[in-house]
Design a protein around this motif. Structure first.
Motif, PDB file in Angstrom:
ATOM      1  N   ARG A 188       0.847  -1.204   0.000  1.00 60.37           N
ATOM      2  CA  ARG A 188       0.000   0.000   0.000  1.00 60.37           C
ATOM      3  C   ARG A 188       0.882   1.254   0.000  1.00 60.37           C
ATOM      4  O   ARG A 188       0.675   2.188  -0.759  1.00 60.37           O
ATOM      5  N   LEU A 189       1.911   1.223   0.866  1.00 61.80           N
ATOM      6  CA  LEU A 189       2.824   2.373   0.960  1.00 61.80           C
ATOM      7  C   LEU A 189       3.575   2.589  -0.341  1.00 61.80           C
ATOM      8  O   LEU A 189       3.718   3.724  -0.812  1.00 61.80           O
ATOM      9  N   LEU A 190       4.064   1.495  -0.908  1.00 62.50           N
ATOM     10  CA  LEU A 190       4.836   1.596  -2.153  1.00 62.50           C
ATOM     11  C   LEU A 190       3.962   2.165  -3.271  1.00 62.50           C
ATOM     12  O   LEU A 190       4.388   3.066  -4.013  1.00 62.50           O
ATOM     13  N   ASP A 191       2.741   1.670  -3.376  1.00 63.15           N
ATOM     14  CA  ASP A 191       1.836   2.149  -4.428  1.00 63.15           C
ATOM     15  C   ASP A 191       1.531   3.641  -4.229  1.00 63.15           C
ATOM     16  O   ASP A 191       1.535   4.426  -5.174  1.00 63.15           O
ATOM     17  N   TYR A 192       1.253   3.998  -2.979  1.00 58.90           N
ATOM     18  CA  TYR A 192       0.925   5.393  -2.657  1.00 58.90           C
ATOM     19  C   TYR A 192       2.115   6.301  -3.010  1.00 58.90           C
ATOM     20  O   TYR A 192       1.964   7.330  -3.681  1.00 58.90           O
ATOM     21  N   ALA A 193       3.314   5.892  -2.573  1.00 61.04           N
ATOM     22  CA  ALA A 193       4.501   6.720  -2.814  1.00 61.04           C
ATOM     23  C   ALA A 193       4.811   6.789  -4.309  1.00 61.04           C
ATOM     24  O   ALA A 193       5.182   7.852  -4.827  1.00 61.04           O
ATOM     25  N   THR A 194       4.641   5.681  -5.011  1.00 60.06           N
ATOM     26  CA  THR A 194       4.936   5.656  -6.452  1.00 60.06           C
ATOM     27  C   THR A 194       4.021   6.634  -7.177  1.00 60.06           C
ATOM     28  O   THR A 194       4.469   7.446  -7.992  1.00 60.06           O
ATOM     29  N   GLU A 195       2.735   6.568  -6.833  1.00 59.06           N
ATOM     30  CA  GLU A 195       1.761   7.463  -7.461  1.00 59.06           C
ATOM     31  C   GLU A 195       2.127   8.933  -7.208  1.00 59.06           C
ATOM     32  O   GLU A 195       2.108   9.764  -8.114  1.00 59.06           O
ATOM     33  N   GLU A 226       7.061  -6.268 -11.823  1.00 52.84           N
ATOM     34  CA  GLU A 226       5.731  -6.651 -11.369  1.00 52.84           C
ATOM     35  C   GLU A 226       5.750  -7.005  -9.879  1.00 52.84           C
ATOM     36  O   GLU A 226       4.869  -6.634  -9.122  1.00 52.84           O
ATOM     37  N   SER A 227       6.796  -7.704  -9.472  1.00 54.07           N
ATOM     38  CA  SER A 227       6.903  -8.083  -8.064  1.00 54.07           C
ATOM     39  C   SER A 227       8.005  -7.252  -7.410  1.00 54.07           C
ATOM     40  O   SER A 227       9.179  -7.392  -7.741  1.00 54.07           O
ATOM     41  N   LYS A 228       7.592  -6.346  -6.513  1.00 51.39           N
ATOM     42  CA  LYS A 228       8.555  -5.442  -5.875  1.00 51.39           C
ATOM     43  C   LYS A 228       8.412  -5.474  -4.359  1.00 51.39           C
ATOM     44  O   LYS A 228       7.311  -5.609  -3.838  1.00 51.39           O
ATOM     45  N   ALA A 229       9.545  -5.295  -3.656  1.00 48.52           N
ATOM     46  CA  ALA A 229       9.502  -5.066  -2.204  1.00 48.52           C
ATOM     47  C   ALA A 229       9.475  -3.545  -2.002  1.00 48.52           C
ATOM     48  O   ALA A 229       9.449  -2.793  -2.967  1.00 48.52           O
ATOM     49  N   GLY A 230       9.507  -3.092  -0.775  1.00 49.27           N
ATOM     50  CA  GLY A 230       9.312  -1.675  -0.480  1.00 49.27           C
ATOM     51  C   GLY A 230      10.483  -0.766  -0.788  1.00 49.27           C
ATOM     52  O   GLY A 230      11.015  -0.088   0.100  1.00 49.27           O
ATOM     53  N   VAL A 231      10.909  -0.735  -2.042  1.00 48.50           N
ATOM     54  CA  VAL A 231      12.020   0.118  -2.472  1.00 48.50           C
ATOM     55  C   VAL A 231      11.531   0.971  -3.638  1.00 48.50           C
ATOM     56  O   VAL A 231      11.031   0.434  -4.624  1.00 48.50           O
ATOM     57  N   LEU A 232      11.692   2.289  -3.508  1.00 38.79           N
ATOM     58  CA  LEU A 232      11.278   3.194  -4.589  1.00 38.79           C
ATOM     59  C   LEU A 232      12.478   4.048  -4.998  1.00 38.79           C
ATOM     60  O   LEU A 232      12.882   4.962  -4.286  1.00 38.79           O
ATOM     61  N   SER A 233      13.043   3.707  -6.174  1.00 40.85           N
ATOM     62  CA  SER A 233      14.188   4.446  -6.720  1.00 40.85           C
ATOM     63  C   SER A 233      13.662   5.369  -7.792  1.00 40.85           C
ATOM     64  O   SER A 233      12.898   4.938  -8.658  1.00 40.85           O
ATOM     65  N   PHE A 234      14.089   6.625  -7.762  1.00 43.53           N
ATOM     66  CA  PHE A 234      13.570   7.557  -8.771  1.00 43.53           C
ATOM     67  C   PHE A 234      14.562   8.672  -9.048  1.00 43.53           C
ATOM     68  O   PHE A 234      15.491   8.916  -8.268  1.00 43.53           O
ATOM     69  N   VAL A 235      14.342   9.343 -10.198  1.00 50.03           N
ATOM     70  CA  VAL A 235      15.142  10.529 -10.517  1.00 50.03           C
ATOM     71  C   VAL A 235      14.177  11.669 -10.870  1.00 50.03           C
ATOM     72  O   VAL A 235      13.118  11.444 -11.463  1.00 50.03           O
ATOM     73  N   LEU A 236      14.568  12.869 -10.481  1.00 51.71           N
ATOM     74  CA  LEU A 236      13.817  14.074 -10.860  1.00 51.71           C
ATOM     75  C   LEU A 236      14.622  14.766 -11.958  1.00 51.71           C
ATOM     76  O   LEU A 236      15.846  14.874 -11.840  1.00 51.71           O
ATOM     77  N   ASP A 237      13.935  15.226 -12.997  1.00 45.88           N
ATOM     78  CA  ASP A 237      14.632  15.797 -14.151  1.00 45.88           C
ATOM     79  C   ASP A 237      15.609  16.914 -13.798  1.00 45.88           C
ATOM     80  O   ASP A 237      16.723  16.947 -14.253  1.00 45.88           O
ATOM     81  N   ARG A 238      15.165  17.841 -12.965  1.00 50.04           N
ATOM     82  CA  ARG A 238      15.947  19.066 -12.801  1.00 50.04           C
ATOM     83  C   ARG A 238      16.841  19.057 -11.561  1.00 50.04           C
ATOM     84  O   ARG A 238      17.590  19.993 -11.335  1.00 50.04           O
ATOM     85  N   VAL A 239      16.757  18.012 -10.754  1.00 50.43           N
ATOM     86  CA  VAL A 239      17.494  18.026  -9.493  1.00 50.43           C
ATOM     87  C   VAL A 239      18.347  16.761  -9.383  1.00 50.43           C
ATOM     88  O   VAL A 239      17.828  15.644  -9.512  1.00 50.43           O
ATOM     89  N   HIS A 240      19.645  16.938  -9.138  1.00 52.75           N
ATOM     90  CA  HIS A 240      20.508  15.772  -8.972  1.00 52.75           C
ATOM     91  C   HIS A 240      20.098  15.038  -7.689  1.00 52.75           C
ATOM     92  O   HIS A 240      19.713  15.666  -6.690  1.00 52.75           O
ATOM     93  N   ALA A 241      20.241  13.724  -7.738  1.00 54.68           N
ATOM     94  CA  ALA A 241      19.804  12.902  -6.601  1.00 54.68           C
ATOM     95  C   ALA A 241      20.440  13.359  -5.279  1.00 54.68           C
ATOM     96  O   ALA A 241      19.776  13.379  -4.241  1.00 54.68           O
ATOM     97  N   HIS A 242      21.709  13.756  -5.319  1.00 58.61           N
ATOM     98  CA  HIS A 242      22.369  14.167  -4.065  1.00 58.61           C
ATOM     99  C   HIS A 242      21.710  15.421  -3.484  1.00 58.61           C
ATOM    100  O   HIS A 242      21.564  15.550  -2.267  1.00 58.61           O
ATOM    101  N   ASP A 243      21.315  16.335  -4.376  1.00 59.78           N
ATOM    102  CA  ASP A 243      20.633  17.542  -3.901  1.00 59.78           C
ATOM    103  C   ASP A 243      19.265  17.177  -3.320  1.00 59.78           C
ATOM    104  O   ASP A 243      18.841  17.732  -2.311  1.00 59.78           O
TER     105      ASP A 243
END
Ligand code: C6P
Length: 416
Positions: free
Chosen positions: A318-325, A339-356
């Motif tokens: 539920r948390l993963l789906d909510y956060a992904t959305e 299709e089968s994922k544990a509670g890990v959400l990796s993402f990138v934002l276009d304008r902001v480097h991940a470290h920032d």
């Protein structure tokens, strides 16, 4: 995955939200805001019972194990061996001699690569891994391949971050001696079909090591049902402290494998002419072990044994789906859409480097991990230098996700 019925208490905790109060570390402010801890794939927090067990062990039973006849040494030995039995029962291993305490997943894999790999591999042999492995499940094999003339073969992953099983099957051949694969990817969250992988690898005559570092806090693992030859994991990702981990291995293999390190505890008799090694699992536990760590891991296993894993999986999904959305609505690109994922959400934002992203959300009291997550080949596969990663544990809730999203909005505002 089903648990050993014996390891289950009569009544399981289904109200996952109620468990949050058991984690004192969560009850603090960071940068003047309530801490939101979403870096559980790196290290999870310890519940009260684990902390109390550590204090009790260090303040009353601190002594070396297997060495003294005095009361404290005997108490320490009983607690240490008691923890081994708890881990055995929890994993449904067939005996305590199959449970080796190590420093963590990394040491467990190095043990197998060095001991089994070093004695088994010959020039031209192959070790089959996947493109999604953590560096700990790549470099030990690279080292032993360099030493023996064997070849390291990475099986490809798909655009969703799943193992390409057809390609994997084609890469298995009579030269494949060892297969090493993550149960759950730390960078993508993918839950791999390890039962099927074990079956295919065994059919090809290869041994299988499963890197369970990211699985243990999210699912019940039954090593006999999996039929893997080795299963490696770390205490600090399953509500125990750092510096303790486990290598499960089939007895017959451990018997044949040479020791990994030499020293006290792993011997029966020593002379300058010949040393006779100790029985299993002590042959692989040279030197004074992390006694308090092992006892605390036993307490973490007791804690996990009280939890209804079906309810936990539903909560985390539920948390993963909510956060992904929510991150998708901010325009983020999610890396790892298996299709089968544990509670890990990796993402990138276009304008902001991940470290920032990491720094700005930290200033809002939200802890996530940013970077390559010790999985550089995964970053290369997806053509990104780094990702921001939120990883969930049983104590996280929707408020935590909302706080992350507020932090991300702030990052987008600053970099707009
Ligand atoms: N991943 C993460 O933030 P150790 O360091 O030995 O406890 O675990 C190593 C390891 C091995 N395999 C996998 C799949 C892992 O995720 C990890 C640790 C942490 O993702 C630290 S890099």
């Amino acid at each position: 995955m089903s648990a050993s019925p014996k390891a289950r208490p009569e009544r399981l905790i289904t109200d996952i939200a109620s468990l949050r109060a058991r984690f004192p570390a969560l009850d603090q402010q960071v940068h003047g805001k309530r801490l939101v801890y979403l870096d559980n794939a790196a290290s999870s927090q310890c519940p009260d019972v684990v902390l109390e067990t550590m204090l009790e062990q260090q303040s009353r039973n601190h002594a070396n194990v297997h060495r003294g006849v005095h009361a404290l040494s005997q108490r320490a030995t009983d607690a240490y061996e008691g923890a081994r039995e708890k881990v055995r029962a929890y994993l449904n291993a067939s005996g305590v001699d199959e449970i080796v305490f190590t420093r963590g997943t990394t040491e467990s894999i190095n043990l197998v690569a060095s001991s089994l790999g070093g004695s088994l591999l010959e020039p031209g042999d192959e070790v089959l891994i996947t493109q999604m492995e953590h560096h700990s499940n790549i470099i030990p094999w690279q080292l032993v391949c360099e030493r023996t003339g064997a070849r390291l073969v990475p099986a490809p992953i798909t655009d969703r971050g799943e193992i390409d099983l057809d390609a994997f099957e084609k890469l298995l051949n009579e030269r494949t001696r060892i297969v090493a694969v993550a149960h759950v990817s730390n960078a993508l969250g993918t839950v791999n079909p390890v039962e099927r992988i074990v079956e295919l690898a065994h059919r090809a005559g290869a041994y299988v090591l499963v890197d369970g570092a990211q699985a243990m806090a999210h699912m019940r693992v039954d090593v006999q049902a999996l039929d893997c030859d080795f299963y490696a994991f770390s205490g600090h990702k399953m509500f125990a402290p750092t510096g303790i981990g486990v290598l499960y291995a089939k007895r017959a293999l451990l018997e044949r494998m040479p020791p990994y390190q030499g020293g006290g505890e792993m011997i029966l008799t020593v002379s300058f002419e010949k040393t006779v090694y100790n029985a299993l699992p002590y042959k692989f536990e040279a030197g004074t072990p992390n006694i308090t760590g092992a006892v605390a891991l036993g307490a973490a296993v007791d804690f996990l044994s009280t939890i209804d894993f079906d309810a936990l999986a539903a909560h985390e999904h539920r948390l993963l789906d909510y956060a992904t959305e929510k991150v998708l609505a901010l325009g983020a690109h999610v890396i790892g859409t298996a299709e089968s994922k544990a509670g890990v959400l990796s993402f990138v934002l276009d304008r902001v480097h991940a470290h920032d992203v990491g720094t700005i959300v930290d200033s809002e009291g939200v802890a996530i991990r940013t970077g390559h997550h010790c999985a550089m080949p995964v970053m290369e596969r997806f053509g990104v230098p780094a990702t921001a990663r939120a990883s969930f544990a049983l104590y996280n809730n929707a408020d935590d996700v909302d706080r992350l999203i507020l932090g991300l909005k702030r990052a987008l505002e600053i970099f707009a």
